[in-house]
Design an enzyme around this catalytic site. Sequence first.
Site, PDB file in Angstrom:
ATOM      1  N   PHE A   1       0.843  -1.187   0.000  1.00 42.94           N
ATOM      2  CA  PHE A   1       0.000   0.000   0.000  1.00 42.94           C
ATOM      3  C   PHE A   1       0.887   1.249   0.000  1.00 42.94           C
ATOM      4  CE2 PHE A   1      -2.027  -3.519   2.154  1.00 42.94           C
ATOM      5  CZ  PHE A   1      -3.284  -3.577   1.564  1.00 42.94           C
TER       6      PHE A   1
ATOM      7  N   SER B   1      -6.915  -7.630  -1.351  1.00 42.03           N
ATOM      8  CA  SER B   1      -6.483  -7.035  -0.083  1.00 42.03           C
ATOM      9  C   SER B   1      -6.954  -5.590   0.015  1.00 42.03           C
ATOM     10  CB  SER B   1      -4.958  -7.075   0.042  1.00 42.03           C
ATOM     11  OG  SER B   1      -4.492  -8.398   0.105  1.00 42.03           O
TER      12      SER B   1
ATOM     13  N   CYS C   1      -3.689  -4.978   6.585  1.00 46.55           N
ATOM     14  CA  CYS C   1      -3.984  -5.678   5.340  1.00 46.55           C
ATOM     15  C   CYS C   1      -4.922  -6.859   5.626  1.00 46.55           C
ATOM     16  CB  CYS C   1      -2.695  -6.186   4.699  1.00 46.55           C
ATOM     17  SG  CYS C   1      -2.943  -7.089   3.156  1.00 46.55           S
TER      18      CYS C   1
ATOM     19  N   THR D   1      -8.178  -9.571   3.931  1.00 44.11           N
ATOM     20  CA  THR D   1      -8.648 -10.209   2.713  1.00 44.11           C
ATOM     21  C   THR D   1     -10.166 -10.114   2.600  1.00 44.11           C
ATOM     22  OG1 THR D   1      -6.803 -11.776   2.754  1.00 44.11           O
ATOM     23  CG2 THR D   1      -8.712 -12.384   1.414  1.00 44.11           C
TER      24      THR D   1
ATOM     25  N   ALA E   1      -8.159 -12.416  12.359  1.00 44.04           N
ATOM     26  CA  ALA E   1      -7.655 -13.550  13.124  1.00 44.04           C
ATOM     27  C   ALA E   1      -7.130 -13.107  14.492  1.00 44.04           C
ATOM     28  CB  ALA E   1      -6.549 -14.248  12.340  1.00 44.04           C
TER      29      ALA E   1
ATOM     30  N   HIS F   1       1.223  -4.551   7.536  1.00 44.44           N
ATOM     31  CA  HIS F   1       1.563  -5.470   8.619  1.00 44.44           C
ATOM     32  C   HIS F   1       1.835  -4.635   9.870  1.00 44.44           C
ATOM     33  CE1 HIS F   1       3.142  -8.382   5.284  1.00 44.44           C
ATOM     34  NE2 HIS F   1       1.822  -8.271   5.301  1.00 44.44           N
TER      35      HIS F   1
ATOM     36  N   THR G   1       4.681  12.053   8.274  1.00 49.29           N
ATOM     37  CA  THR G   1       6.083  12.382   8.518  1.00 49.29           C
ATOM     38  C   THR G   1       6.301  12.644  10.004  1.00 49.29           C
ATOM     39  OG1 THR G   1       6.278  13.391   6.332  1.00 49.29           O
ATOM     40  CG2 THR G   1       7.971  13.959   7.945  1.00 49.29           C
TER      41      THR G   1
END
Length: 237
Positions: free
Chosen positions: A2, A47, A54, A56, A70, A108, A156
């Site tokens: 991404f 995704s 991220c 699904t 999960a 992630h 930033t």
Amino acid sequence: MFTGIVEIMGKVIDIAPLDFSESGGKGFSITIGEATEVLVDCHLGDSIAVNGTCLTVTEFDASTFKVGVAPETLRKTNLGSLKVGDPVNLERAMNAHTRFGGHMVQGHVDTTVSIVSKTDDGNAITFVFEVSEEYKQLMDYIVPKGFICLDGTSLTVIDVDDAKRTFSIMMIAYTQTKVVIPRKALGDQVNVEVDMMGKYASKGVESMIQRFLNGEEGEAVVAKIVDRVLAKRAASN
């Protein structure tokens, strides 16, 4: 992959329990609505980053989609605290034609950080976030003027205080209307993903130092680096 440029804010319209007992624990399915813009080219299995995580797509229609969360994701992110009606940042995975406006974001999430202060600077808000003691090593990858991803938003870093485990960002008025962080209160948790390039650089340096300390090609590694530097210097003269 991404960019950290949030496309739209969707809204949580349903949360239902899922049984992940075979892999350890329970999770949730989350249905997100008001998401038409990110579903125009959607396929099952695609995704979508939800607050920078991220996930699904398992079901979708013209304006809503469902994802499964999960147990590990619940441990690392703030998705477990979502309620029906909450807004969430949404971004589709990059394609070959995407304008790269943010930075490289994997989706992630490393952990969550807490908001410890919000200061209105007129046209902007300065936020200060605190990293927990458990994840204090992440401060190694947070540097002034470096990239950071907060709830899926590429931002930033302004200042870093390693002793206090805090860092700050500034958000302009335009961005405040497009993402979820300004709606959060002091103490609320925000998903954080540090710059993965910093992780790779750190891993490489640590590996080289460890080989040197172990006497495994240490002198050879140093010699190669010196030779490269001397070759570049000779070529530039």
